[in-house]
Design a protein around this motif. Sequence first.
Motif, mmCIF file in Angstrom:
data_model
loop_
_atom_site.group_PDB
_atom_site.id
_atom_site.type_symbol
_atom_site.label_atom_id
_atom_site.label_comp_id
_atom_site.label_asym_id
_atom_site.label_seq_id
_atom_site.Cartn_x
_atom_site.Cartn_y
_atom_site.Cartn_z
ATOM 1 N N VAL A 107 6.418 12.795 4.261
ATOM 2 C CA VAL A 107 5.223 13.603 4.496
ATOM 3 C C VAL A 107 3.966 12.795 4.177
ATOM 4 C CG1 VAL A 107 6.412 15.769 3.987
ATOM 5 C CG2 VAL A 107 5.247 14.554 2.138
ATOM 6 N N PRO A 108 2.837 13.190 4.786
ATOM 7 C CA PRO A 108 1.569 12.502 4.484
ATOM 8 C C PRO A 108 0.891 13.087 3.260
ATOM 9 C CG PRO A 108 1.220 14.133 6.193
ATOM 10 C CD PRO A 108 2.688 14.187 5.855
ATOM 11 N N ALA A 109 0.326 12.211 2.442
ATOM 12 C CA ALA A 109 -0.471 12.652 1.298
ATOM 13 C C ALA A 109 -1.651 11.695 1.161
ATOM 14 C CB ALA A 109 0.357 12.664 0.013
ATOM 15 N N ILE A 110 -2.744 12.205 0.646
ATOM 16 C CA ILE A 110 -3.914 11.370 0.414
ATOM 17 C C ILE A 110 -4.404 11.580 -1.021
ATOM 18 C CG2 ILE A 110 -4.652 11.426 2.828
ATOM 19 C CD1 ILE A 110 -6.828 13.415 1.949
ATOM 20 N N LEU A 122 -3.011 15.221 -2.423
ATOM 21 C CA LEU A 122 -2.960 16.393 -1.552
ATOM 22 C C LEU A 122 -2.042 16.045 -0.392
ATOM 23 C CD1 LEU A 122 -4.122 19.239 -0.798
ATOM 24 C CD2 LEU A 122 -5.826 18.013 0.580
ATOM 25 N N ALA A 123 -0.987 16.842 -0.205
ATOM 26 C CA ALA A 123 0.016 16.531 0.815
ATOM 27 C C ALA A 123 0.173 17.685 1.793
ATOM 28 C CB ALA A 123 1.361 16.228 0.158
ATOM 29 N N LEU A 124 0.611 17.345 2.992
ATOM 30 C CA LEU A 124 0.957 18.343 4.006
ATOM 31 C C LEU A 124 2.473 18.422 4.061
ATOM 32 C CD1 LEU A 124 0.144 20.258 6.334
ATOM 33 C CD2 LEU A 124 0.249 18.262 7.863
ATOM 34 N N VAL A 125 3.031 19.570 3.668
ATOM 35 C CA VAL A 125 4.481 19.736 3.594
ATOM 36 C C VAL A 125 4.890 20.944 4.428
ATOM 37 C CG1 VAL A 125 4.528 18.717 1.289
ATOM 38 C CG2 VAL A 125 4.400 21.208 1.526
ATOM 39 N N VAL A 158 -1.153 7.885 1.167
ATOM 40 C CA VAL A 158 -0.002 7.657 0.284
ATOM 41 C C VAL A 158 1.229 8.320 0.900
ATOM 42 C CG1 VAL A 158 0.941 7.930 -2.040
ATOM 43 C CG2 VAL A 158 -1.545 7.705 -1.711
ATOM 44 N N PRO A 159 2.069 7.578 1.632
ATOM 45 C CA PRO A 159 3.294 8.197 2.160
ATOM 46 C C PRO A 159 4.177 8.687 1.019
ATOM 47 C CG PRO A 159 3.346 5.803 2.432
ATOM 48 C CD PRO A 159 1.961 6.161 1.988
ATOM 49 N N CYS A 160 4.674 9.916 1.169
ATOM 50 C CA CYS A 160 5.489 10.539 0.129
ATOM 51 C C CYS A 160 6.728 11.170 0.749
ATOM 52 C CB CYS A 160 4.697 11.639 -0.587
ATOM 53 S SG CYS A 160 3.303 11.077 -1.574
ATOM 54 N N VAL A 161 7.637 11.588 -0.100
ATOM 55 C CA VAL A 161 8.704 12.484 0.329
ATOM 56 C C VAL A 161 8.479 13.811 -0.374
ATOM 57 C CG1 VAL A 161 10.374 10.664 0.806
ATOM 58 C CG2 VAL A 161 10.306 11.700 -1.482
ATOM 59 N N ALA A 162 8.889 14.896 0.286
ATOM 60 C CA ALA A 162 8.704 16.230 -0.281
ATOM 61 C C ALA A 162 9.975 16.632 -1.019
ATOM 62 C CB ALA A 162 8.398 17.233 0.830
#
Length: 230
Positions: A107-110, A122-125, A158-162
Amino acid sequence: MPADSRRTPRAPHEQYRLADIPVDDAWVRKNNENLSEVRRLQWSSAILGVLVLAAGIGLLVYSGPATWGWMLSAVTTLFALGCLAMTVYIPRKMGSMARTYATSELVPAIVAEVRPRGVTLLALVDRAVDRSAGKLPTLAVRSVEKIPGHEARVGARVPCVAVVGNRNARGGDNTYQFVSPMPVAWATPDTAVLRRLAEEIPAGEWERVRQSTDRVGEVSSQPTNLLPLD
């Protein structure tokens, strides 16, 4: 509709956007704040268990042959043993970091806020368990101390995993109650991997979370740190 058709899949993560993330175990132990939280929980459980066990022994000595002393001592001993068992159960329940990264959605996060001792992501999940039943786009926030390989500036990607969990026990529910972004940078020091994963996330998703930067306070005010989007 048959009951079986309403059930969520046994392995819902197979519907999600998964990524090839090489996990460096030594790097994870040093940088992953999820593991640090687990270690704190283990220490807290162990210390509480020892204190309660000591209190139970003290009660037994104080009460002598009195029945109430033996009863209270038995209860406190069982509670103490439960606390000590949690030190083993917690990491087993969590599973390995390699599996968590392999089965959690990319997921994308900034960076939405820069604080004296860390940043707020802040992420879009998506809170939907079974995506065939529809999506539930949601903003999620998480405060972290550091993210290796990323600038501590507002807007940094900041690429993340949810990491998801605590699904409601009701059979008809299709919503994760807990969703927390976990930076890929906690899994590997390879900046090429971080760039590749950032490119695997659609540009529209990056833009949507960027446009929501000013809502970080609104998301943080939610008890779950989650805010559903229309």
